[in-house]
Design an enzyme around this catalytic site. Structure first.
Site, PDB file in Angstrom:
ATOM      1  N   TYR A  46       0.853  -1.194   0.000  1.00 25.99           N
ATOM      2  CA  TYR A  46       0.000   0.000   0.000  1.00 25.99           C
ATOM      3  C   TYR A  46       0.879   1.230   0.000  1.00 25.99           C
ATOM      4  CZ  TYR A  46      -5.013   0.015   0.092  1.00 25.99           C
ATOM      5  OH  TYR A  46      -6.319   0.002  -0.302  1.00 25.99           O
ATOM      6  N   GLU A  48      -0.358   4.809  -0.543  1.00 28.56           N
ATOM      7  CA  GLU A  48      -1.152   6.032  -0.738  1.00 28.56           C
ATOM      8  C   GLU A  48      -0.265   7.259  -0.593  1.00 28.56           C
ATOM      9  OE1 GLU A  48      -4.121   5.324   2.244  1.00 28.56           O
ATOM     10  OE2 GLU A  48      -5.663   5.042   0.717  1.00 28.56           O
ATOM     11  N   ASP A 196      -5.857  13.703 -25.612  1.00 30.60           N
ATOM     12  CA  ASP A 196      -5.934  12.322 -25.133  1.00 30.60           C
ATOM     13  C   ASP A 196      -5.286  11.455 -26.218  1.00 30.60           C
ATOM     14  OD1 ASP A 196      -6.622   9.734 -24.501  1.00 30.60           O
ATOM     15  OD2 ASP A 196      -8.737  10.165 -24.092  1.00 30.60           O
ATOM     16  N   THR A 222      -3.502   6.228 -22.279  1.00 34.20           N
ATOM     17  CA  THR A 222      -3.412   4.872 -21.760  1.00 34.20           C
ATOM     18  C   THR A 222      -2.015   4.364 -22.107  1.00 34.20           C
ATOM     19  OG1 THR A 222      -4.291   4.018 -23.831  1.00 34.20           O
ATOM     20  CG2 THR A 222      -5.865   4.323 -22.042  1.00 34.20           C
ATOM     21  N   LYS A 225      -2.129   0.514 -25.337  1.00 44.08           N
ATOM     22  CA  LYS A 225      -2.536   0.414 -26.749  1.00 44.08           C
ATOM     23  C   LYS A 225      -1.261   0.382 -27.609  1.00 44.08           C
ATOM     24  CE  LYS A 225      -6.970   2.167 -25.405  1.00 44.08           C
ATOM     25  NZ  LYS A 225      -7.968   3.267 -25.411  1.00 44.08           N
ATOM     26  N   ARG A 231      -2.114  -2.443 -18.696  1.00 44.03           N
ATOM     27  CA  ARG A 231      -3.280  -1.559 -18.647  1.00 44.03           C
ATOM     28  C   ARG A 231      -3.048  -0.504 -17.571  1.00 44.03           C
ATOM     29  NH1 ARG A 231      -6.374  -4.590 -21.613  1.00 44.03           N
ATOM     30  NH2 ARG A 231      -7.839  -2.878 -21.795  1.00 44.03           N
TER      31      ARG A 231
END
Ligand SMILES: *Cc1c(COP(=O)(O)O)cnc(C)c1O
Length: 399
Positions: A46, A48, A196, A222, A225, A231
């Protein structure tokens, strides 16, 4: 694996991928190194917060991995860390875009994006996406006759509507986008310009498609692609851009975006995914990747030319990228995109049905299919393979 059910499904999916040809324009095949990083024990951690500013202890290596990922992202796109910041924590493309809205656009404000049936993404303000529910989309499209972007038309709409943000970069638009023209339109209207580049980021990295960074305030992408990573998504922000806060302070876009990603929208980042993105960014910063990007476009040109020779209608008449939109319906002479994609799947060629500009049918059964050459190029396909592929596509569709 102890879990035989899932093990069997993983094997089955691996075999499916090996045996079929994916022409899905948003898919690719990652390297074994990317998979190793994704499957690493960073998934247990974790973290954060951001490097040096975490809530939990034990962050020595997560900080290093996140810093390295940021450095590599800036280097790959030739950006100076003095001028640009990058957030590498968004879990995927849609949450990344949402973070930009949350950071920079007051609720209910106008955002200008390409409509879905012309090639825009859901998160560019379509009404089924929260971006269209909480913000007000001003749609634009392509010219009815040429099927390419009409900048004069966009200029006119922007002047009338005065959107707070303009989005360029699409999901199903095959052509080069003139980012300079978008910059001028944004400047004329005091609007933020967001690009984008989810689809063509790998082509920008490989210098086979124009880079938007000279003109955009914000660039989202992203990583899975054409960029060929896991991903995930990245948000780049120009450091000199600021907004006045409610208290009257000037706050940078970069800080607003970092806050929107965490704690605004997410909790702990997926550190295994960030490690895998870092691996992919390094792979993309090589002469081999540049060759791949160039080949992706050569393959798309060949596939387009061959399909045209065989009588298929290509939207906008061609492509400047990895992406090809085929009008399979041809005003009723042909078949719907759903029927076409079913026929192709029977022959082991995997595509998606897609709307075409000025769609006359429904999104569930539209008039076209979308093809992309990135995945097959990763697997080594060259022009001669595209000639064969076009023949196979044509034969499958005429069955
Ligand atoms: C794919 C895509 C997205 C969304 O990415 P997800 O990871 O599927 O959420 C956003 N914008 C554009 C232009 C895309 O092509």
């Amino acid at each position: 694996m102890k879990d035989k059910q899932i093990e069997k499904l993983i094997k089955a999916e691996e075999e499916r991928q090996e045996k079929t040809i994916s022409l899905i324009a948003s898919e690719n095949y990652v390297s074994d190194d990317v998979l190793t990083a994704l499957g690493s024990k960073f998934t247990n951690k974790y973290s954060e917060g951001y490097p040096g500013k975490r809530y939990y202890k034990g962050q020595t290596f997560t900080d290093e991995v996140e810093n390295l990922c940021q450095e590599r992202a800036l280097k790959l796109f030739k950006l100076s860390p003095e001028k640009w910041s990058v957030n590498v924590q968004p879990l995927s493309g849609s949450p990344a875009n949402l973070a930009v809205y949350v950071a920079l656009v007051p609720l209910g404000e106008k955002v200008m994006g390409m409509s879905l049936d012309h090639g825009g993404h859901l998160t560019h303000g379509h009404k089924v996406s929260v971006t269209g529910k909480f913000w007000h989309q001003i749609p634009y499209g392509v010219n009815k006759d040429t099927e390419v972007i009409d900048y004069d038309e966009i200029k006119k709409i922007a002047l009338e509507e005065k959107p707070k943000m303009i989005i360029a970069g699409y999901t199903a638009y095959p052509r080069i986008v003139d980012f300079k023209k978008f910059r001028e339109i944004a400047d004329d209207n005091n609007a933020i310009l967001m690009v984008d580049m989810s689809h063509f980021a790998g082509l920008v990295a490989g210098e086979a498609y124009p880079s938007p960074f000279e003109y955009a305030d914000i660039v989202t992408t992203t990583t899975h692609k054409t960029l060929r990573g896991p991903r995930s998504a990245l948000i780049f922000a120009r450091k000199d851009k600021t907004q006045t806060s409610a208290k009257g302070n000037e706050v940078s876009f970069a800080d607003l975006i970092d806050k929107a990603v965490f704690p605004g929208l997410q909790g702990g980042p997926h550190m295994n995914q960030i490690a895998a993105v870092a691996v992919a960014l390094k792979e993309a910063d090589t002469p081999e990747f540049k060759k791949y990007a160039e080949q992706v476009i050569k393959n798309a040109h060949t596939l387009t030319d061959e399909l045209k020779k065989l009588g298929w209608k290509i939207i906008s008449g061609g492509t400047d990228s990895h992406l090809i939109l085929v009008d399979t319906f041809m005003g009723g002479e042909g078949m719907s995109g759903a029927e076409a994609s079913d026929k192709l799947e029977k022959e082991g060629i995997i595509v998606n049905k897609n709307t075409i500009p000025n769609e006359t049918r429904s999104p569930m059964d539209p008039s076209g299919i979308r093809l992309g050459t990135a995945g097959e190029t990763t697997r080594g396909a060259k022009e001669k393979d595209m000639v064969n592929l076009a023949k196979r596509i044509d034969e499958a569709l005429r069955k």
